[in-house]
Each structure stands twice: as structure tokens, then as C-alpha cells.
Design a protein around this motif. Structure first.
Motif, mmCIF file in Angstrom:
data_model
loop_
_atom_site.group_PDB
_atom_site.id
_atom_site.type_symbol
_atom_site.label_atom_id
_atom_site.label_comp_id
_atom_site.label_asym_id
_atom_site.label_seq_id
_atom_site.Cartn_x
_atom_site.Cartn_y
_atom_site.Cartn_z
ATOM 1 N N PRO A 34 0.825 -1.202 0.000
ATOM 2 C CA PRO A 34 0.000 0.000 0.000
ATOM 3 C C PRO A 34 0.854 1.244 0.000
ATOM 4 C CG PRO A 34 0.040 -0.996 2.201
ATOM 5 C CD PRO A 34 0.714 -1.957 1.277
ATOM 6 N N ALA A 35 0.322 2.305 -0.597
ATOM 7 C CA ALA A 35 1.060 3.569 -0.652
ATOM 8 C C ALA A 35 1.242 4.122 0.752
ATOM 9 C CB ALA A 35 0.292 4.580 -1.512
ATOM 10 N N ARG A 36 2.415 4.637 1.048
ATOM 11 C CA ARG A 36 2.702 5.212 2.334
ATOM 12 C C ARG A 36 2.353 6.683 2.349
ATOM 13 N NH1 ARG A 36 7.637 5.087 2.204
ATOM 14 N NH2 ARG A 36 8.066 3.032 2.877
ATOM 15 N N ARG A 37 1.700 7.086 3.395
ATOM 16 C CA ARG A 37 1.385 8.503 3.554
ATOM 17 C C ARG A 37 2.577 9.217 4.146
ATOM 18 N NH1 ARG A 37 -3.550 7.752 7.424
ATOM 19 N NH2 ARG A 37 -1.982 6.287 8.222
ATOM 20 N N PHE A 253 14.372 9.253 2.736
ATOM 21 C CA PHE A 253 14.141 9.535 1.319
ATOM 22 C C PHE A 253 12.876 8.844 0.833
ATOM 23 C CE2 PHE A 253 14.520 8.546 -3.189
ATOM 24 C CZ PHE A 253 14.780 9.797 -3.726
ATOM 25 N N ALA A 254 12.642 7.604 1.276
ATOM 26 C CA ALA A 254 11.450 6.872 0.858
ATOM 27 C C ALA A 254 10.189 7.587 1.310
ATOM 28 C CB ALA A 254 11.487 5.450 1.430
ATOM 29 N N GLU A 255 10.211 8.148 2.517
ATOM 30 C CA GLU A 255 9.063 8.902 3.006
ATOM 31 C C GLU A 255 8.815 10.137 2.155
ATOM 32 O OE1 GLU A 255 7.628 11.386 6.992
ATOM 33 O OE2 GLU A 255 9.631 10.506 6.864
ATOM 34 N N GLY A 259 5.447 11.210 -0.414
ATOM 35 C CA GLY A 259 4.595 12.370 -0.238
ATOM 36 C C GLY A 259 4.852 13.532 -1.156
ATOM 37 N N LYS A 260 5.792 13.390 -2.074
ATOM 38 C CA LYS A 260 6.151 14.546 -2.896
ATOM 39 C C LYS A 260 5.235 14.697 -4.106
ATOM 40 C CE LYS A 260 9.476 12.555 -6.139
ATOM 41 N NZ LYS A 260 10.854 12.564 -6.610
ATOM 42 N N LEU A 466 15.769 14.895 10.725
ATOM 43 C CA LEU A 466 16.115 15.027 9.311
ATOM 44 C C LEU A 466 14.885 15.054 8.410
ATOM 45 C CD1 LEU A 466 19.293 12.798 8.782
ATOM 46 C CD2 LEU A 466 19.127 15.245 9.234
ATOM 47 N N ALA A 467 13.748 14.614 8.907
ATOM 48 C CA ALA A 467 12.532 14.639 8.092
ATOM 49 C C ALA A 467 11.909 16.029 8.043
ATOM 50 C CB ALA A 467 11.511 13.639 8.628
#
Length: 488
Positions: A34-37, A253-255, A259-260, A466-467
Motif C-alpha cells: 500500500p502507498a505510504r502517507r 528519502f522513501a518517506e 509524499g512529494k 532530518l525529516a
């Protein structure tokens, strides 16, 4: 160059979907992911953190083995085999000049690989940079000398050195981020292993060069012995790729990828210049003194000591010892920066290095091997690591996720040009007058003053997430100190 890197990056990617979603999401082992928010950050497993740190360390060792092997060879060998038509002083300056071209190419590598690293991921770029460095170094080991192909020898040498510079310019930022963005705590410690790879690479390159010199005569070493360490790069390349390909993309980076919005996404370089210009300038200044000191201790001082009459092996032994101790000190100082902050550690190192710069050359001029070794150890294993070690985490904390590879790489690599120019300038100064070393010490101290001033106006960031998007560093020291106190 951009097209080449982009094509290779796509070819080396095993699965964009896998890297963007990450294997670290608990409970997702097969089937549709599933797509991560945004904000649902995957937590890296301890295994992935260890792999990321090992990959970054080994990659850095291999990259700097190749890059710094050239530095040692330029001080000891290249003036004789590639610039044999020049007088000794001019040959040394010319040889160190080719060393400089590698540093001038490093910002280009930071821009190119930073762009694709911020767009496509950290891991892919690290595979490309490692291959590029390994190929360039192996070709240097196969390069004919001036006596065989004339002026084409130094021309090809410079071109290969430029490729080395582009490769290491892209390597550092990605390697640091692989560790920093996988870490959930002690970011300074884990990220520092990338910086520890530089002196570790120097140890390996010096040991291999020393072994090659010890089993050959002087004529044999100048004829073919110096080539062996460069040709071994292909074996190190295979080892590095084996480890690096087992590491997943970073969770941070995956997060950001999940969301980008690509619709209005500006190139990372433009974003850095538009949103973080002050942090970029401060990053350049913060590292400047460390790089000038590094080049002095690992390149210029080596050439200076040999010219002063020390046996080459004695000088290489001092360099090997100081590099080994320096690698340990980098990790130690960086771990300390996790507890008390990046700024105090870097400041202490810069002030200490400015002081050490003045007795450095008199200790070498004493003719004592013990004092020579003490001078190199004091500089490279005591003072310099405090300036250099925390930079890996500090630079990562100065930029946001979508521009971090570009911003950190560019700041670091522009700062590194100080290391490229220093040996050439210092060789010219000492050749022009007998008292030139005092001027060299003054310039080293002034470069450390630049670092001190920039650190004083840089925001403390050792507890940053860092997020989150970082703030621009404030010029008001009181405000920075107040923010640091509140964080503590």
C-alpha cells in the motif's frame, strides 16, 4: 555527464518501487504494497543500519584509497615519471597541480550526483560513483609515462584525475546520507564512519604503496612498482559493490518520495540556492580550515619532509600511523558531538589546529624522525579529526530531504577545493624563499579562523529531525545560543 549518470542510474536500479517503499515496513513481506502517507516513516531494522554504515565506510575507504593514493603518488612519484622534462621544483609544483584538478572537479560531481541522488535515490548514485572511481584509478595504473608518449601522458593523467574528482564529489554526500538517514539516534556517530573512511583509505593506500616500494628497487618502483596500488583498485571495486548492493534506500528519502508532488518540483540545485543560500555558504566556510589542514598534512608536508632529507619510508610510516589514529579519533569526536553538539567540537579542533600550524614545520626541520612523527600525529590524529569528524552529520542537518544530497555535497566539495589549492600554493611559497614555512603556517591558521567564524554563526543541529525542513542559520550568535540552550 547528466545523461550518462541518469542512464546508468536507471540501469543499476533493481526496483524503483521496492526502494521507494522500503523493506523496513513491518508486516509487508509479499503481495501489493500500500502507498505510504507522508509521516508514516518506515523504521530501519538494525540489520539495515549496520549494512548502511558498513557500506558507507567501505565505499569511503575505497574511494579515498584511490583519491588519496594519487595524492601520495603526486608528492613522491609523478614529478619523476610524468613531468620528467621539468626541473625538480617545477616538476613537483606541476605534479601537485594535477592533484588540484581532482579537487576542482569535486563540486561538479556534487552537483551532478546530488541532482540525481535527490531525484532518484541515494543508493543508485553510490553504485555509479564507485564504478567511475574504480575505472579511473585502474586506468591511471595503466597509463604510459612521459618518456613513452610525451605530453599526452600528463594530459591523460589530468583527465583521469578529473574523473576521480567527479566520482568522489558524488560519493561523499550519498555515503553520509545512507548512514545519517538510516540512523534513528547517534547520527553523528553513524555518519562519521564515512569521514573515517578517508584516513582509513589513506592507511590502505600508504601501506600498499609502502609494500610495493619495499619489494622493488628505486628504478623498478619508478618504472612499474607505483602502478600496482592503482591496479588493485579493480579488486576493491568488486568488494565495494558486493556490500553496497545489499543496502536498501534510506527511510527518510522513501518517506519524502511517497509524499512529494513532481508537478512543481524545481531542480535540487535551484532549491538549495533559493531556500538555503546562507546554509550553503556556511557549509563551505565551516569545512574550509579542515580541508586546508588535511591537504597540508597528507600531501604537502609529505613532499616537504622528503625534500628535507627524510627517507621516504620514514615519512610514509608517520603518515600511516597518524591516519590510523585519525580514523579512530574521527569516530570518537563525532560521538562526542552527539552529546554536547557539533559546534563545540569543531570549534575546539579549529582553534587547536591554528595553534599547531606554527610548530609543525620547525618540528620537521629538526631532522628528528620522532618529532616528524609527532608533528603529523598531532595534526592529523588529534586536531584535524575534531574539525572534520562532525561535518558528516552537521552538513546533513543543514538541508532538507529533497535537497540534502545536493546541498551537503556542494557545500562539502566547494570547501574541499581549499585542499586542492593549498599544496600547490605552499610548494610555490617554500620554493620562493627560505622562510616560506612561516607564511604557510599563517595561511593554515587563517583558514582555521574562517572555520571558527562560520561555526559561531551556524545553528546547533545535533538534535534536529532530518525529516523536517531546517531553518536558515542565524547570524545572531545570541539567538543561536538561546535555541541551543532550549534544545538542551
Amino acid at each position: 555527464m547528466l545523461t550518462f549518470v541518469g542512464n546508468v542510474a536507471q540501469a543499476t536500479a533493481t526496483s524503483a518501487v521496492t526502494e521507494q517503499t522500503g523493506h523496513a515496513m513491518s508486516g509487508t513481506t509479499s503481495g501489493h504494497t500500500p502507498a505510504r502517507r507522508p509521516g508514516d516513516r518506515p523504521r530501519p531494522s538494525p540489520v539495515q543500519l549496520r549494512r548502511a554504515v558498513l557500506s558507507s565506510y567501505l565505499g569511503s575507504v575505497i574511494e579515498y584509497y584511490d583519491f588519496l593514493l594519487y595524492a601520495t603518488a603526486s608528492a613522491l612519484v609523478f614529478n619523476k615519471v610524468f613531468f620528467s622534462s621539468l626541473d625538480p621544483l617545477a616538476g613537483t609544483v606541476a605534479s601537485l597541480g594535477t592533484f588540484t584538478t581532482g579537487y576542482l572537479a569535486r563540486p561538479l560531481g556534487g552537483i551532478v550526483f546530488g541532482h540525481f541522488g535527490d531525484r532518484l535515490g541515494r543508493k543508485r548514485m553510490l553504485v555509479v560513483t564507485m564504478v567511475l572511481m574504480g575505472v579511473a584509478s585502474t586506468l591511471i595504473g595503466l597509463l604510459p609515462t612521459y618518456d613513452h608518449i610525451g605530453v599526452w601522458a600528463p594530459i591523460l593523467l589530468v583527465l583521469l584525475r578529473v574523473l576521480q574528482g567527479v566520482a568522489v564529489g558524488g560519493e561523499w554526500g550519498g555515503a553520509v546520507l545512507m548512514s545519517a538517514e538510516h540512523a534513528t539516534s547517534r547520527r553523528g556517530l553513524w555518519a562519521s564512519f564515512t569521514n573515517a573512511g578517508a584516513p582509513s583509505g589513506m592507511v590502505v593506500s600508504t601501506l600498499v604503496l609502502t609494500l610495493s616500494a619495499s619489494v622493488t628497487t628505486e628504478d623498478q618502483f619508478l618504472s612499474w612498482g607505483w602502478r600496482v596500488p592503482f591496479l588493485l583498485s579493480v579488486l576493491l571495486l568488486a568488494l565495494g559493490l558486493f556490500v553496497r548492493l545489499k543496502v536498501e534506500e534510506t527511510p527518510v528519502f522513501a518517506e519524502a518520495e511517497a509524499g512529494k508532488s513532481r508537478a512543481a518540483e524545481a531542480p535540487p540545485l535551484l532549491e538549495v540556492l533559493r531556500r538555503h543560500p546562507r546554509n550553503l555558504l556556511l557549509a563551505v566556510g565551516v569545512g574550509f580550515g579542515a580541508f586546508v589542514a588535511q591537504a597540508t598534512l597528507t600531501t604537502f608536508l609529505i613532499s616537504y619532509a622528503v625534500d628535507a632529507g627524510f627517507p621516504r619510508q620514514t615519512v610514509l610510516n608517520a603518515l600511516t600511523l597518524s591516519s590510523a589514529l585519525g580514523a579512530v579519533a574521527i569516530v570518537g569526536y563525532s560521538a562526542l558531538s552527539d552529546r554536547i553538539g557539533r559546534r563545540p567540537v569543531v570549534l575546539a579542533g579549529a582553534v587547536g589546529m591554528a595553534v599547531v600550524a606554527f610548530p609543525l614545520f620547525p618540528m620537521v626541520d629538526s631532522g628528528s624522525a620522532v618529532l616528524l612523527t609527532l608533528a603529523v600525529v598531532l595534526g592529523q590524529a588529534v586536531m584535524h579529526p575534531a574539525m572534520f569528524g562532525p561535518l558528516a552529520a552537521l552538513y546533513s542537518e543543514m538541508f532538507g530531504t529533497r535537497t540534502r544530497y545536493t546541498g551537503a555535497s556542494l557545500g562539502y566539495q566547494i570547501s574541499a577545493t581549499g585542499a586542492g589549492f593549498a599544496p600547490v600554493l605552499f610548494a610555490s611559497m617554500t620554493g620562493a624563499s627560505a622562510g616560506g614555512t612561516l607564511g604557510v603556517s599563517v595561511l593554515i591558521a587563517l583558514s582555521c579562523v574562517v572555520t571558527v567564524l562560520c561555526v559561531l554563526v551556524t545553528k546547533e543541529s545535533h538534535r534536529a529531525d532530518l525529516a523536517e525542513e531546517p531553518e536558515e542559520s542565524t547570524a545572531a550568535l545570541g539567538r543561536s545560543t538561546a535555541a541551543e540552550g532550549a534544545a538542551g
